[in-house]
Motif scaffolding. Structure first.
Motif, PDB file in Angstrom:
ATOM      1  N   PHE A  42      15.189  20.582  45.662  1.00  0.00           N
ATOM      2  CA  PHE A  42      14.112  21.176  44.871  1.00  0.00           C
ATOM      3  C   PHE A  42      12.850  21.209  45.735  1.00  0.00           C
ATOM      4  CE2 PHE A  42      17.037  19.690  41.682  1.00  0.00           C
ATOM      5  CZ  PHE A  42      16.958  20.621  40.658  1.00  0.00           C
ATOM      6  N   SER A  43      12.211  22.367  45.801  1.00  0.00           N
ATOM      7  CA  SER A  43      10.991  22.460  46.599  1.00  0.00           C
ATOM      8  C   SER A  43       9.825  21.850  45.824  1.00  0.00           C
ATOM      9  CB  SER A  43      10.691  23.913  46.936  1.00  0.00           C
ATOM     10  OG  SER A  43      10.312  24.605  45.762  1.00  0.00           O
ATOM     11  N   LEU A  44       8.822  21.433  46.575  1.00  0.00           N
ATOM     12  CA  LEU A  44       7.603  20.936  45.943  1.00  0.00           C
ATOM     13  C   LEU A  44       6.975  22.041  45.100  1.00  0.00           C
ATOM     14  CD1 LEU A  44       7.071  18.038  46.595  1.00  0.00           C
ATOM     15  CD2 LEU A  44       5.178  18.702  48.070  1.00  0.00           C
ATOM     16  N   GLY A  45       7.120  23.279  45.582  1.00  0.00           N
ATOM     17  CA  GLY A  45       6.591  24.428  44.848  1.00  0.00           C
ATOM     18  C   GLY A  45       7.227  24.565  43.466  1.00  0.00           C
ATOM     19  N   TYR A  46       8.534  24.292  43.396  1.00  0.00           N
ATOM     20  CA  TYR A  46       9.225  24.347  42.105  1.00  0.00           C
ATOM     21  C   TYR A  46       8.601  23.360  41.126  1.00  0.00           C
ATOM     22  CZ  TYR A  46      12.787  23.548  38.546  1.00  0.00           C
ATOM     23  OH  TYR A  46      13.428  23.384  37.350  1.00  0.00           O
ATOM     24  N   PHE A  47       8.466  22.119  41.570  1.00  0.00           N
ATOM     25  CA  PHE A  47       7.891  21.100  40.695  1.00  0.00           C
ATOM     26  C   PHE A  47       6.440  21.430  40.345  1.00  0.00           C
ATOM     27  CE2 PHE A  47      11.210  18.068  42.455  1.00  0.00           C
ATOM     28  CZ  PHE A  47      11.913  17.997  41.267  1.00  0.00           C
ATOM     29  N   SER A  48       5.712  21.950  41.338  1.00  0.00           N
ATOM     30  CA  SER A  48       4.305  22.297  41.138  1.00  0.00           C
ATOM     31  C   SER A  48       4.163  23.319  40.014  1.00  0.00           C
ATOM     32  CB  SER A  48       3.741  22.832  42.460  1.00  0.00           C
ATOM     33  OG  SER A  48       2.446  23.321  42.262  1.00  0.00           O
ATOM     34  N   GLU A  49       5.018  24.327  40.041  1.00  0.00           N
ATOM     35  CA  GLU A  49       4.977  25.360  39.008  1.00  0.00           C
ATOM     36  C   GLU A  49       5.445  24.803  37.662  1.00  0.00           C
ATOM     37  OE1 GLU A  49       7.057  29.673  38.407  1.00  0.00           O
ATOM     38  OE2 GLU A  49       6.488  29.105  40.457  1.00  0.00           O
ATOM     39  N   PHE A  50       6.523  24.007  37.728  1.00  0.00           N
ATOM     40  CA  PHE A  50       7.121  23.461  36.507  1.00  0.00           C
ATOM     41  C   PHE A  50       6.134  22.589  35.744  1.00  0.00           C
ATOM     42  CE2 PHE A  50       9.776  20.519  34.094  1.00  0.00           C
ATOM     43  CZ  PHE A  50      10.727  21.363  33.533  1.00  0.00           C
ATOM     44  N   PHE A  51       5.403  21.736  36.490  1.00  0.00           N
ATOM     45  CA  PHE A  51       4.512  20.781  35.830  1.00  0.00           C
ATOM     46  C   PHE A  51       3.059  21.248  35.778  1.00  0.00           C
ATOM     47  CE2 PHE A  51       7.904  17.864  37.434  1.00  0.00           C
ATOM     48  CZ  PHE A  51       8.348  17.434  36.202  1.00  0.00           C
ATOM     49  N   GLY A  52       2.749  22.325  36.510  1.00  0.00           N
ATOM     50  CA  GLY A  52       1.364  22.764  36.573  1.00  0.00           C
ATOM     51  C   GLY A  52       0.465  21.762  37.282  1.00  0.00           C
ATOM     52  N   SER A  53       1.021  21.120  38.318  1.00  0.00           N
ATOM     53  CA  SER A  53       0.254  20.114  39.067  1.00  0.00           C
ATOM     54  C   SER A  53       0.185  20.505  40.542  1.00  0.00           C
ATOM     55  CB  SER A  53       0.918  18.741  38.958  1.00  0.00           C
ATOM     56  OG  SER A  53       1.121  18.404  37.611  1.00  0.00           O
ATOM     57  N   ALA A  54      -0.804  19.978  41.220  1.00  0.00           N
ATOM     58  CA  ALA A  54      -0.971  20.277  42.650  1.00  0.00           C
ATOM     59  C   ALA A  54       0.146  19.628  43.471  1.00  0.00           C
ATOM     60  CB  ALA A  54      -2.327  19.770  43.131  1.00  0.00           C
ATOM     61  N   ARG A  55       0.476  20.250  44.600  1.00  0.00           N
ATOM     62  CA  ARG A  55       1.521  19.708  45.473  1.00  0.00           C
ATOM     63  C   ARG A  55       1.199  18.300  45.959  1.00  0.00           C
ATOM     64  NH1 ARG A  55       4.640  24.057  48.670  1.00  0.00           N
ATOM     65  NH2 ARG A  55       4.522  25.810  47.260  1.00  0.00           N
ATOM     66  N   SER A  56      -0.069  18.073  46.246  1.00  0.00           N
ATOM     67  CA  SER A  56      -0.461  16.748  46.752  1.00  0.00           C
ATOM     68  C   SER A  56      -0.191  15.678  45.688  1.00  0.00           C
ATOM     69  CB  SER A  56      -1.940  16.754  47.132  1.00  0.00           C
ATOM     70  OG  SER A  56      -2.712  17.183  46.019  1.00  0.00           O
ATOM     71  N   THR A  57      -0.453  16.033  44.431  1.00  0.00           N
ATOM     72  CA  THR A  57      -0.176  15.121  43.316  1.00  0.00           C
ATOM     73  C   THR A  57       1.319  14.827  43.240  1.00  0.00           C
ATOM     74  OG1 THR A  57      -1.983  16.209  42.148  1.00  0.00           O
ATOM     75  CG2 THR A  57      -0.533  14.806  40.833  1.00  0.00           C
ATOM     76  N   LEU A  58       2.111  15.901  43.389  1.00  0.00           N
ATOM     77  CA  LEU A  58       3.565  15.745  43.292  1.00  0.00           C
ATOM     78  C   LEU A  58       4.128  14.932  44.445  1.00  0.00           C
ATOM     79  CD1 LEU A  58       4.225  19.250  41.880  1.00  0.00           C
ATOM     80  CD2 LEU A  58       4.954  17.109  40.824  1.00  0.00           C
ATOM     81  N   SER A  59       3.528  15.072  45.623  1.00  0.00           N
ATOM     82  CA  SER A  59       3.961  14.247  46.760  1.00  0.00           C
ATOM     83  C   SER A  59       3.824  12.777  46.424  1.00  0.00           C
ATOM     84  CB  SER A  59       3.125  14.560  48.001  1.00  0.00           C
ATOM     85  OG  SER A  59       3.421  15.846  48.465  1.00  0.00           O
ATOM     86  N   GLU A  60       2.722  12.442  45.775  1.00  0.00           N
ATOM     87  CA  GLU A  60       2.521  11.044  45.380  1.00  0.00           C
ATOM     88  C   GLU A  60       3.537  10.631  44.301  1.00  0.00           C
ATOM     89  OE1 GLU A  60      -1.656  10.399  44.386  1.00  0.00           O
ATOM     90  OE2 GLU A  60      -2.174  11.882  45.916  1.00  0.00           O
TER      91      GLU A  60
END
Lengths: 275, 275
Positions: free
Chosen positions: B30-48
């Motif tokens: 799963f790409s970070l972009g997928y999660f970013s779109e799914f949750f409406g959160s920034a990539r940096s947030t998702l990395s954490e």
């Protein structure tokens, strides 16, 4: 299991850990005491964690986490798909199955890649299980071979053992009971057998299979289960053929195969309306 | 899928949601972009978030979450059991399988309840998969019937399709290829067949089964795969019999069955040392 080397988890990690544990053990009840000991956290803290876990499962549309009160109480995860996710999945499956290159001589469609796919069979199992969750099922039964993956995934979602009736008696099963039955569509006599130790007397079973034409196999299962003094309390199949008159009345199918037109290369298959 | 009705998730819920999504889709990137779109959160947030998710999986000893860098990068969950969990599981399995009432006439032991159990087969599948994760497997193959649940769970853990060779040719598979092979222990000639569309030419396969005596079936699979110009790159079984001389050299077994003493009601079975 919790490791002493790692620090105690914080809420943002604990909720995730709870979801992972519940999700890996569908329909299994975990007491608050279990989690309390596992994480070294107070029950009140864990109650709040579980509220968050419930919200996450709802957000994802992947079933629900249920709280059972009383002495034997706790929480369990009931896996499932939301109506939106389920409809989308079944529609996509119909598109895949409608591809003309799936037509096999004799009016069949090729489904092995679908029913043997771990990803698809696990979703099909989730959906089928959701119809029988209130039925107090003791066993999921199927007949070899093609229904096994779906039946296993249904059994996994229900947290119940899978039982497989065989076409031929194996030597590694001990004594077994065999019955003859007549297929509904081609009127052929077939045989199925089940090891005597496979099922406990007086159990409630559901029959899961990949495809139902007339339901002759389902009738065979009913006969077989009678020999074990067990009851068939439900039938679930991925696909039913629309053209055959059914020998059983009470069953669930997810998809209905209406037409396989070999000459013009047309397959018509759509999600079944079960309500 | 994310629902507009519900509020956006906070970290303490998002980490749980990420683990649930990854866990339901083992070995899928799963790409970070997928999660970013799914949750409406920034990539940096998702990395954490993902750092926290990794910690949780490590804490539970249930595999690892791996980050893949580059354009096609993202994260994937590789399911597994920690050595401690694996050892405990296999030892418990040996205790269960050593019960004298499992002895079947002819020196067999009854294993159907074990190999058909969703809970046990999924753990066995996880463990077997862990040996082949680096092998670039395209398909998991087995022969009907008793190996199917374990093979399916191995395929699920590896996120690869399952293929089932049949004893008899079915009508719903289209053209198929059959071979004859000699069983290693009883020197009987057996037949197995596989639909022509089941495997793409040039694929890498692993063979998974519940039990290996001499390995005649594994040899049959090698022959069958040759007809498809495919290569067998691994063999994994739950139990191997210690007494039979093996026809194949390179395989993984989780348990070794040393003795079935019918007269005295003794079964000796222990975890295999594979290193």
């Amino acid at each position: 299991m919790g490791s002493g080397i790692l620090d105690r988890l914080q809420r943002k990690e604990r909720v995730a850990a709870i979801i992972k544990i519940l999700s890996d053990n569908p329909n299994k009840v975990f007491s608050l005491g279990y989690f309390s000991e596992f994480f070294g956290s107070a029950r009140s803290t864990l109650s709040e964690d579980i509220v968050l876990a419930k919200k996450v499962v709802e957000y994802l549309g992947c079933g629900k986490i249920e709280t059972i009160s009383g002495a034997a109480g706790g929480v369990k995860y009931i896996p499932g798909l939301s109506d939106i996710n389920k409809d989308a999945f079944l529609k996509e499956l119909c598109v895949t199955l409608s591809s003309p290159d799936r037509i096999i001589k004799g009016g069949y469609i090729y489904m092995n890649d679908i029913v043997f796919s771990p990803e698809i069979s696990s979703k099909v199992g989730l959906i089928l299980a959701s119809y029988f969750i209130e039925k107090n099922v003791d066993y999921v039964i199927t007949v070899e071979t093609k229904g096994i993956p779906i039946a296993l995934m249904t059994a996994r979602a229900l947290n119940k053992p899978l039982v497989i009736a065989r076409r031929e008696v194996g030597v590694t099963e001990g004594s077994s009971v065999s019955i003859n039955y007549v297929t509904g569509s081609s009127k052929k006599i077939q045989r199925m057998s089940l090891g005597k130790r496979a099922i406990t007397k007086g159990s409630r079973c559901i029959f899961i299979d990949d495809f139902m034409k007339a339901g002759g196999t389902a009738n065979g299962i009913i006969e077989l289960l009678k020999e074990f003094e067990c009851e068939l309390v439900g039938i679930g199949v991925l696909v039913e053929g629309a053209s055959d008159k059914k020998l059983v009345s009470d069953y669930i199918s997810l998809l209905t195969l209406e037409t396989v037109d070999e000459e013009n290369g047309i397959i018509k298959i759509y999600p079944t309306k079960n309500d």
